[in-house]
Every structure is written in C-alpha cells, then in structure tokens.
Motif scaffolding. Structure first.
Motif, PDB file in Angstrom:
ATOM      1  N   ILE A  46       0.838  -1.204   0.000  1.00  0.00           N
ATOM      2  CA  ILE A  46       0.000   0.000   0.000  1.00  0.00           C
ATOM      3  C   ILE A  46       0.873   1.255   0.000  1.00  0.00           C
ATOM      4  CG2 ILE A  46      -1.762   1.295   1.257  1.00  0.00           C
ATOM      5  CD1 ILE A  46      -2.475  -1.480   2.603  1.00  0.00           C
ATOM      6  N   GLY A  47       0.819   1.998  -1.091  1.00  0.00           N
ATOM      7  CA  GLY A  47       1.540   3.259  -1.189  1.00  0.00           C
ATOM      8  C   GLY A  47       0.568   4.416  -1.262  1.00  0.00           C
ATOM      9  N   GLY A  48       1.080   5.616  -1.252  1.00  0.00           N
ATOM     10  CA  GLY A  48       0.217   6.780  -1.295  1.00  0.00           C
ATOM     11  C   GLY A  48      -0.499   6.950  -2.620  1.00  0.00           C
ATOM     12  N   THR A  49       0.085   6.405  -3.699  1.00  0.00           N
ATOM     13  CA  THR A  49      -0.492   6.547  -5.034  1.00  0.00           C
ATOM     14  C   THR A  49      -1.169   5.278  -5.527  1.00  0.00           C
ATOM     15  OG1 THR A  49       1.219   8.167  -5.600  1.00  0.00           O
ATOM     16  CG2 THR A  49       0.017   7.161  -7.429  1.00  0.00           C
ATOM     17  N   ALA A  50      -0.519   4.130  -5.307  1.00  0.00           N
ATOM     18  CA  ALA A  50      -1.043   2.861  -5.827  1.00  0.00           C
ATOM     19  C   ALA A  50      -0.966   1.759  -4.777  1.00  0.00           C
ATOM     20  CB  ALA A  50      -0.276   2.448  -7.082  1.00  0.00           C
ATOM     21  N   ILE A  51      -1.877   0.812  -4.903  1.00  0.00           N
ATOM     22  CA  ILE A  51      -1.840  -0.418  -4.109  1.00  0.00           C
ATOM     23  C   ILE A  51      -1.470  -1.546  -5.064  1.00  0.00           C
ATOM     24  CG2 ILE A  51      -3.143  -2.050  -2.691  1.00  0.00           C
ATOM     25  CD1 ILE A  51      -4.953   0.252  -1.841  1.00  0.00           C
ATOM     26  N   LYS A  52      -0.281  -2.079  -4.883  1.00  0.00           N
ATOM     27  CA  LYS A  52       0.159  -3.211  -5.695  1.00  0.00           C
ATOM     28  C   LYS A  52      -0.211  -4.495  -4.963  1.00  0.00           C
ATOM     29  CE  LYS A  52       4.207  -1.114  -5.819  1.00  0.00           C
ATOM     30  NZ  LYS A  52       3.885   0.311  -5.704  1.00  0.00           N
ATOM     31  N   HIS A  53      -0.616  -5.509  -5.708  1.00  0.00           N
ATOM     32  CA  HIS A  53      -0.983  -6.758  -5.058  1.00  0.00           C
ATOM     33  C   HIS A  53      -0.702  -7.936  -5.980  1.00  0.00           C
ATOM     34  CE1 HIS A  53      -4.916  -7.016  -7.268  1.00  0.00           C
ATOM     35  NE2 HIS A  53      -4.778  -5.703  -7.272  1.00  0.00           N
ATOM     36  N   GLY A  54      -0.535  -9.095  -5.370  1.00  0.00           N
ATOM     37  CA  GLY A  54      -0.232 -10.280  -6.156  1.00  0.00           C
ATOM     38  C   GLY A  54      -0.515 -11.549  -5.386  1.00  0.00           C
ATOM     39  N   ILE A  55      -0.343 -12.663  -6.057  1.00  0.00           N
ATOM     40  CA  ILE A  55      -0.478 -13.987  -5.474  1.00  0.00           C
ATOM     41  C   ILE A  55       0.859 -14.691  -5.637  1.00  0.00           C
ATOM     42  CG2 ILE A  55      -1.684 -16.204  -5.558  1.00  0.00           C
ATOM     43  CD1 ILE A  55      -3.516 -13.944  -4.750  1.00  0.00           C
ATOM     44  N   ALA A  56       1.398 -15.245  -4.559  1.00  0.00           N
ATOM     45  CA  ALA A  56       2.724 -15.858  -4.622  1.00  0.00           C
ATOM     46  C   ALA A  56       2.738 -17.222  -3.964  1.00  0.00           C
ATOM     47  CB  ALA A  56       3.755 -14.956  -3.953  1.00  0.00           C
TER      48      ALA A  56
END
Length: 304
Positions: free
Chosen positions: A11-21
């Motif tokens: 979770i960043g101020g501009t974007a939420i990056k997410h994935g499955i690992a």
C-alpha cells in the motif's frame, strides 16, 4: 504445502500493488489499483484490501493461506496496526489494524510492516542483497528512507523507527535536506536560475539526462548530491558495518552514472579495510520489492 498460495499487498500513497505468490516468492500474478488516499482515506484502503482478499479467495479458495501487507506509515508489527500516518498523505489511516480485520473477515493470518522496511527485506531475500545477512537499504526520493537488516532480520528499535535516516546529521545539515531528489531539483534550479512556472519542467530525469550530455550545471548538482549522500552512507557503514548498502528510489535507477562517483567518494571517506568489505548495490526488484519483502516478513514471523 507446495500448492499453498499467499496474498501479497503493498500500500503506497499513489497505488496499491498486489499479487499472489507461492511460498518461495514466485509471483503467480500481479496487479495494481489507485490508492485514492485523498478521496477515501484509510476506510477506502481497508475496503480495497478486503476486496483484494475476497477476490483471491473466490479464485483460489483454500489454497490461500495468509496475507502479507507492506504499507506506508509507521507500523507496529506485533499488533499489525498503523500507529501513525500523516493526515495530509493518508487521512484517517492511523489506528487501522489489518491483522484484526483480515483475521475477523477471512480467518486468515496476516502480518504487516512498513513499506521501506519491506523493500529492504525484499532486496535482501531475492534482490540486490541476496546472499547477505547484514544490509542497509536507502530509498532516495521526496525524502530519504532507510531500513537496517541484521542477521537477516529487521532491526526495529524502541519506537519502531530504527533506520530512519532522514534526520541524520551530516556535515552540512540533515540528510533529507541535502541528499533527496527534492534537494537535487531545488539546487539545480537555483544554479540555473529557474523560477516560477519553469520549475514544473525540472525533475531528476532531466538533470541526469543533461549531466550525461555534459551539462556542467547538472553535473555540479549531482556531484553535490553524491557528496552529501556519501556522508550519510559513511555514517551508516561506521555504525552497522553492513555487507551491502542498497540504494533505491527513482534516480537510483541511474546506477551506471552514480556508481563510480559514489564509490570514489566513499573510498576517500572510509578506511580501506571497510571500503573493500562494503558493497554498494542498486535495488533490483523495483515495484515488487515491497510485496516480496512484506511476504518475507510474513514468512519470518510465521516460521515458514
């Protein structure tokens, strides 16, 4: 166990990056969505995190075994809680407890850590610091972030703020005032006499492009940044004596230009025995560092 999957969220101020690992950090899929921090604040982020988890469970079911979260803000990793976030950056985020939320809503284990700390763990595990057990990671951007890894584990400190080097004193002042991208832009603009609307056209990329083309002012501005940044690195190395100092952030992608200049500055400031034992590395994982570091933190806390 080889079929187990995990939800990774950064979770960043501009974007939420997410994935499955998978357990070994192999990202099966990755995506991102806007944080919309100003529009919806902490409650909006919570809803987005819940949606990410819900979608993962709908797709993979019982294969999902946990959730790791890397996030902006000061974090208490024991509680899995945001203990402070700048209201101007993410309103109503302080106090959010992801551990409780994920456990209550999805019956899944969750671990949470600060994003700079996670980036350091990610680079130590699978990136530029792979194979090292003692690393210091710096991110050079609007300000300067830092994180210390000793014996493969984060050093948090008494107030969970170990490694926060922005306020470190160097010969000319505080590090974040002298070695950030913000300072580089301001210093370059002052040397060039750029003011007003013209400032909107000045950024790190422009300065490095001009320096590589031989512009004397751009070269002088970067040399000034290198001088102060090397002072900060010298202080860190003197205290921790890490195997590697890893440098991340937008302008640090210009490693071919920066490496020889930084190494020359450090060679003049460190004892030879220390200089030879210290690797200067540039971050490799880029946008995946926070997700993978957050997951490594999860693995460490869960004994996986």
């Amino acid at each position: 166990m080889h079929n187990d999957l995990y939800v990774l969220i950064d979770i960043g101020g501009t974007a939420i990056k997410h994935g499955i690992a998978t357990l070994d950090g192999n990202l099966r899929e990755r995506a991102e969505l806007p944080t919309e921090a100003q529009e919806f604040g902490g409650p909006g982020i919570v809803q987005k995190v819940k949606k990410i988890c819900s979608n993962a469970l709908s797709k993979y079911g019982s294969q999902i075994k946990g959730v790791s979260i890397s996030t902006a803000g000061m974090v208490d990793p024991e509680q899995g809680k945001i203990v402070y976030a700048l209201p101007d950056a993410i309103p109503d985020y302080t106090g959010v407890n992801f551990k409780e939320l994920i456990s209550h809503d999805f019956n899944l284990p969750c671990e949470v850590e600060n994003d700079v700390n996670c980036a350091a763990l990610g680079e130590t595990w699978l990136g530029a610091g792979k194979g090292c057990h003692d690393v210091f990671c710096m991110t050079i951007g609007t300000s300067i972030g830092g994180a210390m890894v000793c014996d493969g584990k984060l050093v948090s400190g008494a107030s969970n703020s170990a490694g926060e080097i922005a306020y470190m004193r160097v010969p000319s002042g505080m590090l974040h005032e002298l070695a950030s991208t913000t300072h580089l832009v301001k210093y370059y603009a002052a040397l060039k006499g750029i003011t007003g609307e013209g400032l909107k056209e000045v950024n790190g990329k422009r300065i490095f492009d001009e320096a590589e083309s031989g512009d004397a002012t751009a070269i002088a501005a970067i040399d000034d940044l290198v001088e102060h940044l090397s002072d900060g690195i010298t202080n860190v190395v003197s205290v921790q004596n890490p195997q590697a100092v890893i440098l991340g952030g937008g302008i640090m992608a210009r490693d071919a230009y920066l490496r020889p200049r930084l190494e020359a500055a450090l060679k003049s400031k460190l004892r030879d025995i220390v200089f030879k034992a210290t690797r200067i590395e540039f971050a490799q994982l880029r946008n995946d560092a926070g997700m993978l570091g957050g997951f490594y933190h999860f693995k460490q806390r869960r004994g996986l």
